[in-house]
Design an enzyme around this catalytic site. Structure first.
Site, PDB file in Angstrom:
ATOM      1  N   TYR A 154      -7.076  20.208  -3.189  1.00 48.76           N
ATOM      2  CA  TYR A 154      -6.282  19.412  -3.698  1.00 48.76           C
ATOM      3  C   TYR A 154      -5.880  18.885  -4.543  1.00 48.76           C
ATOM      4  O   TYR A 154      -4.735  18.601  -5.601  1.00 48.76           O
ATOM      5  CB  TYR A 154      -5.879  18.582  -2.586  1.00 48.76           C
ATOM      6  CG  TYR A 154      -6.058  17.405  -2.208  1.00 48.76           C
ATOM      7  CD1 TYR A 154      -7.876  16.688  -1.909  1.00 48.76           C
ATOM      8  CD2 TYR A 154      -5.280  16.077  -3.291  1.00 48.76           C
ATOM      9  CE1 TYR A 154      -8.024  15.161  -2.083  1.00 48.76           C
ATOM     10  CE2 TYR A 154      -6.108  14.638  -3.256  1.00 48.76           C
ATOM     11  CZ  TYR A 154      -7.275  14.342  -2.635  1.00 48.76           C
ATOM     12  OH  TYR A 154      -7.964  12.782  -2.849  1.00 48.76           O
ATOM     13  N   LYS A 155      -7.031  18.648  -6.027  1.00 49.16           N
ATOM     14  CA  LYS A 155      -7.185  18.058  -6.806  1.00 49.16           C
ATOM     15  C   LYS A 155      -8.907  18.093  -7.543  1.00 49.16           C
ATOM     16  O   LYS A 155      -9.654  19.221  -7.340  1.00 49.16           O
ATOM     17  CB  LYS A 155      -6.512  16.436  -6.918  1.00 49.16           C
ATOM     18  CG  LYS A 155      -8.037  15.439  -6.383  1.00 49.16           C
ATOM     19  CD  LYS A 155      -7.788  14.309  -6.764  1.00 49.16           C
ATOM     20  CE  LYS A 155      -8.537  13.174  -6.447  1.00 49.16           C
ATOM     21  NZ  LYS A 155      -8.660  12.085  -6.537  1.00 49.16           N
ATOM     22  N   LYS A 165       0.553  -0.943  -0.174  1.00 42.08           N
ATOM     23  CA  LYS A 165      -0.410  -0.021   0.175  1.00 42.08           C
ATOM     24  C   LYS A 165       1.107   1.214   0.034  1.00 42.08           C
ATOM     25  O   LYS A 165       0.572   2.398  -0.328  1.00 42.08           O
ATOM     26  CB  LYS A 165      -0.949  -0.176   1.491  1.00 42.08           C
ATOM     27  CG  LYS A 165      -1.651   1.719   1.740  1.00 42.08           C
ATOM     28  CD  LYS A 165      -2.238   1.641   1.078  1.00 42.08           C
ATOM     29  CE  LYS A 165      -2.962   3.248   0.660  1.00 42.08           C
ATOM     30  NZ  LYS A 165      -4.617   3.333   2.233  1.00 42.08           N
ATOM     31  N   CYS A 223      -3.520  10.889   1.203  1.00 39.85           N
ATOM     32  CA  CYS A 223      -2.555   9.920   1.473  1.00 39.85           C
ATOM     33  C   CYS A 223      -1.070   9.514   0.508  1.00 39.85           C
ATOM     34  O   CYS A 223      -0.340   9.300   1.077  1.00 39.85           O
ATOM     35  CB  CYS A 223      -3.839   8.689   0.303  1.00 39.85           C
ATOM     36  SG  CYS A 223      -5.132   8.483   0.766  1.00 39.85           S
TER      37      CYS A 223
HETATM   38  N1  SAJ Z   1      -1.024  14.986  -8.847  1.00 38.42           N
HETATM   39  C1  SAJ Z   1      -0.150  15.953  -9.797  1.00 38.42           C
HETATM   40  N2  SAJ Z   1       0.614  14.836 -10.951  1.00 38.42           N
HETATM   41  C2  SAJ Z   1      -0.303  14.225 -11.091  1.00 38.42           C
HETATM   42  C3  SAJ Z   1      -1.113  13.256 -10.733  1.00 38.42           C
HETATM   43  C4  SAJ Z   1      -1.901  14.161  -9.035  1.00 38.42           C
HETATM   44  O1  SAJ Z   1       0.561  16.465  -9.344  1.00 38.42           O
HETATM   45  O2  SAJ Z   1      -0.111  13.257 -11.897  1.00 38.42           O
HETATM   46  C5  SAJ Z   1      -0.966  15.506  -7.488  1.00 38.42           C
HETATM   47  C6  SAJ Z   1      -2.953  15.802  -7.458  1.00 38.42           C
HETATM   48  O3  SAJ Z   1      -3.088  17.006  -8.156  1.00 38.42           O
HETATM   49  C7  SAJ Z   1      -3.540  15.689  -5.594  1.00 38.42           C
HETATM   50  C8  SAJ Z   1      -2.654  15.065  -5.627  1.00 38.42           C
HETATM   51  O4  SAJ Z   1      -1.345  14.350  -6.211  1.00 38.42           O
HETATM   52  O5  SAJ Z   1      -2.973  17.364  -4.992  1.00 38.42           O
HETATM   53  C9  SAJ Z   1      -2.541  13.323  -4.559  1.00 38.42           C
HETATM   54  O6  SAJ Z   1      -3.610  13.130  -6.097  1.00 38.42           O
HETATM   55  P1  SAJ Z   1      -4.406  11.438  -6.501  1.00 38.42           P
HETATM   56  O7  SAJ Z   1      -5.975  11.459  -7.461  1.00 38.42           O
HETATM   57  O8  SAJ Z   1      -3.353  10.570  -7.449  1.00 38.42           O
HETATM   58  O9  SAJ Z   1      -4.157  10.820  -5.574  1.00 38.42           O
HETATM   59  P2  SAJ Z   1      -5.248  10.711  -3.987  1.00 38.42           P
HETATM   60  O10 SAJ Z   1      -4.537  11.048  -3.044  1.00 38.42           O
HETATM   61  O11 SAJ Z   1      -6.741  11.205  -4.428  1.00 38.42           O
HETATM   62  O12 SAJ Z   1      -5.801   9.012  -3.793  1.00 38.42           O
HETATM   63  C10 SAJ Z   1      -5.157   7.791  -3.703  1.00 38.42           C
HETATM   64  C11 SAJ Z   1      -5.254   6.957  -4.363  1.00 38.42           C
HETATM   65  N3  SAJ Z   1      -3.764   5.818  -4.294  1.00 38.42           N
HETATM   66  C12 SAJ Z   1      -3.121   5.366  -6.042  1.00 38.42           C
HETATM   67  O13 SAJ Z   1      -3.546   6.122  -6.991  1.00 38.42           O
HETATM   68  C13 SAJ Z   1      -1.789   4.481  -6.048  1.00 38.42           C
HETATM   69  C14 SAJ Z   1      -6.371   5.723  -3.764  1.00 38.42           C
HETATM   70  O14 SAJ Z   1      -6.291   4.762  -4.994  1.00 38.42           O
HETATM   71  C15 SAJ Z   1      -5.545   5.383  -2.536  1.00 38.42           C
HETATM   72  O15 SAJ Z   1      -6.901   4.334  -2.370  1.00 38.42           O
HETATM   73  C16 SAJ Z   1      -5.792   7.059  -1.946  1.00 38.42           C
HETATM   74  O16 SAJ Z   1      -4.331   7.522  -2.768  1.00 38.42           O
HETATM   75  C17 SAJ Z   1      -5.361   6.365   0.000  1.00 38.42           C
HETATM   76  O17 SAJ Z   1      -6.414   6.537   0.776  1.00 38.42           O
HETATM   77  O18 SAJ Z   1      -4.275   5.954  -0.218  1.00 38.42           O
END
Ligand code: SAJ
Length: 413
Positions: free
Chosen positions: A311-312, A200, A254
């Site tokens: 944050y997104k 994880k 996360c």
């Molecule tokens: N981000 C970037 N560039 C990218 C992708 C994301 O700057 O190319 C930034 C986003 O803007 C945001 C952050 O990263 O600030 C995280 O966003 P995210 O959509 O990638 O992830 P989370 O935190 O919403 O959810 C993640 C997911 N994990 C993975 O994709 C490996 C989700 O499946 C997990 O359940 C969750 O973390 C968790 O609980 O761990």
């Protein structure tokens, strides 16, 4: 076996998990320390919104299979889904240990305890098993089945994402696999406790390091004068390359948090530490480039309009949002105004979109909410420049005679 379950902690993960089990025919006791939450649930209301949750709740209620309560029920199996906030590069186990403590009187030889909360890789072996043994509970069937569902699509992902189950023994892992197959429609892989936890943390670390690489590419692009967005798109055409997107930094509870669990447990985590630093420094980099824009257009005290605070995109979640540190830096020099249609602002004031667009000389697009795709910046000639951190603004939205369009990493600043 395991026909009745007690889920400890009815939050974003615990409640959907409890209802998925209940809708599949198990008798599920849902325990939470919050009296308000249990009152709400007993009155047929949900404590938070999540697509599909209401339908599940109605189904479970019809079956009479979900029993919310402030007291712990005696069952064959307990699932713990309580928060594990990060402190000092480790998962804070306070709530997990409190939950275990309250289970002590109910633990018999065959009792199964499944921990869903995210933990540091060694936590089961170093803290959780010793804690249970301190109370003479040597033969507990302990498992770790980390949740991996994304908010906004939790119910779907809980059923259709593959899962990893770590067991104290392989028999325990198999028992958990059988249990979760009552609603999981994807593969369930079994392993040991530390591997499940590491897996994880690795998933979220992979994304964090990949985003740091994208952010570093954006800075290199500014330096060498090429467009990082175009370069990443072209590089990703290669069948074995998947570079993520640059941006203002990494938020959420996360991806910006979990990598620290490796750093806390191993001195070998050097790349991971560096990547965290690169992502955390992005607000500073962005603010420096906003100053470059102000200088270029001789704006001594421009109003900076910040579009997006979550944050997104398209979520109301502002936990760990990198836009907060960005605003703190910008506010030292400029007046800033912020808009976000989803976030329930507590410590900040937000402004209507139309007002922000009319007042600002510089726009910084920080979060690529879909609604910003509809803005026609041509109607606001007061806007001297737009700094787009997400490559979200299209040329057709801007009249370049009045308004300059810059993007993070486009090599033009
Ligand atoms: N981000 C970037 N560039 C990218 C992708 C994301 O700057 O190319 C930034 C986003 O803007 C945001 C952050 O990263 O600030 C995280 O966003 P995210 O959509 O990638 O992830 P989370 O935190 O919403 O959810 C993640 C997911 N994990 C993975 O994709 C490996 C989700 O499946 C997990 O359940 C969750 O973390 C968790 O609980 O761990």
């Amino acid at each position: 076996m395991d026909s009745s379950i007690c889920v400890i902690g009815l939050g974003y993960i615990g409640l959907p998990t409890a209802l998925l089990f209940a809708a599949s025919g198990k008798i599920v006791h849902g325990f939470d320390v919050s009296q308000d939450k249990i009152k709400l649930l007993k009155a047929g209301k949900l404590p938070f919104a999540e697509p599909g949750l209401r339908e599940l709740y109605i189904k479970a209620k019809k079956n009479g299979s979900f029993i919310p309560s402030n007291t712990i029920a005696s069952t064959d199996c307990y699932i713990i889904a309580v928060p594990t906030p990060q402190t000092n590069h480790a998962a804070d186990l306070t709530y997990v240990l409190q939950a275990l403590q309250s289970l002590i009187p109910f633990i018999r030889k065959s009792t199964l305890i499944v921990l869903e909360s995210t933990i540091s890789p060694s936590d089961c072996d170093s803290h959780i098993i010793p804690f249970l043994e301190k109370y003479g509970k040597f033969n507990v069937a302990l498992a770790h089945c980390p949740e991996r569902a994304i908010p906004g699509n939790t119910i779907h992902e809980m059923q259709y994402n593959s899962r990893v189950v770590g067991g104290k023994t392989s028999e325990v892992a198999e028992r958990v696999k059988r249990l979760y197959l009552s609603f999981v429609k994807a593969d369930i892989h079994t392993t040991n406790l530390i591997t499940a936890a590491a897996c994880k943390v690795m998933e979220n670390t992979y994304r964090d390091v990949n985003i740091a690489l994208a952010n570093e590419f954006a800075k290199i692009a500014d330096d060498l004068k090429f467009n990082v967005w175009e370069a990443i798109t072209l590089a990703n055409l290669h069948p074995r390359v998947n570079i993520h997107q640059p941006g203002p930094g990494v938020g959420g509870h996360c991806i910006a948090v979990d990598p620290w669990y490796f750093v806390g447990e191993s001195k070998q985590a050097r790349l991971i530490t560096k990547a965290r630093g690169i992502n955390d420094d992005m607000p500073e980099y962005v603010a420096h480039h906003v100053s470059k824009i102000a200088k270029k257009y001789h704006l001594s005290s421009p109003i900076i309009g910040v579009l997006g605070y979550a944050y997104k995109k398209n979520v109301d979640d502002a936990r760990e949002t990198p836009i907060e540190p960005l605003l703190k830096i910008l506010e030292k020099k400029y007046s800033c105004i912020v808009h976000d249609p989803y976030v329930d602002f507590k410590s900040r004031q937000s402004i209507e979109l139309e007002q922000l667009l009319n007042k600002s000389q510089v726009i910084v697009l920080t979060t690529n909410h879909d609604i910003y795709k509809n803005i026609d910046f041509r109607n606001y000639p007061n806007i001297i420049a737009i700094y787009d951190l997400r490559n979200a603004v299209r040329n057709s939205q801007v009249n370049k005679t009045f308004t300059a369009l810059y993007k993070l990493g486009d090599g033009r600043l």
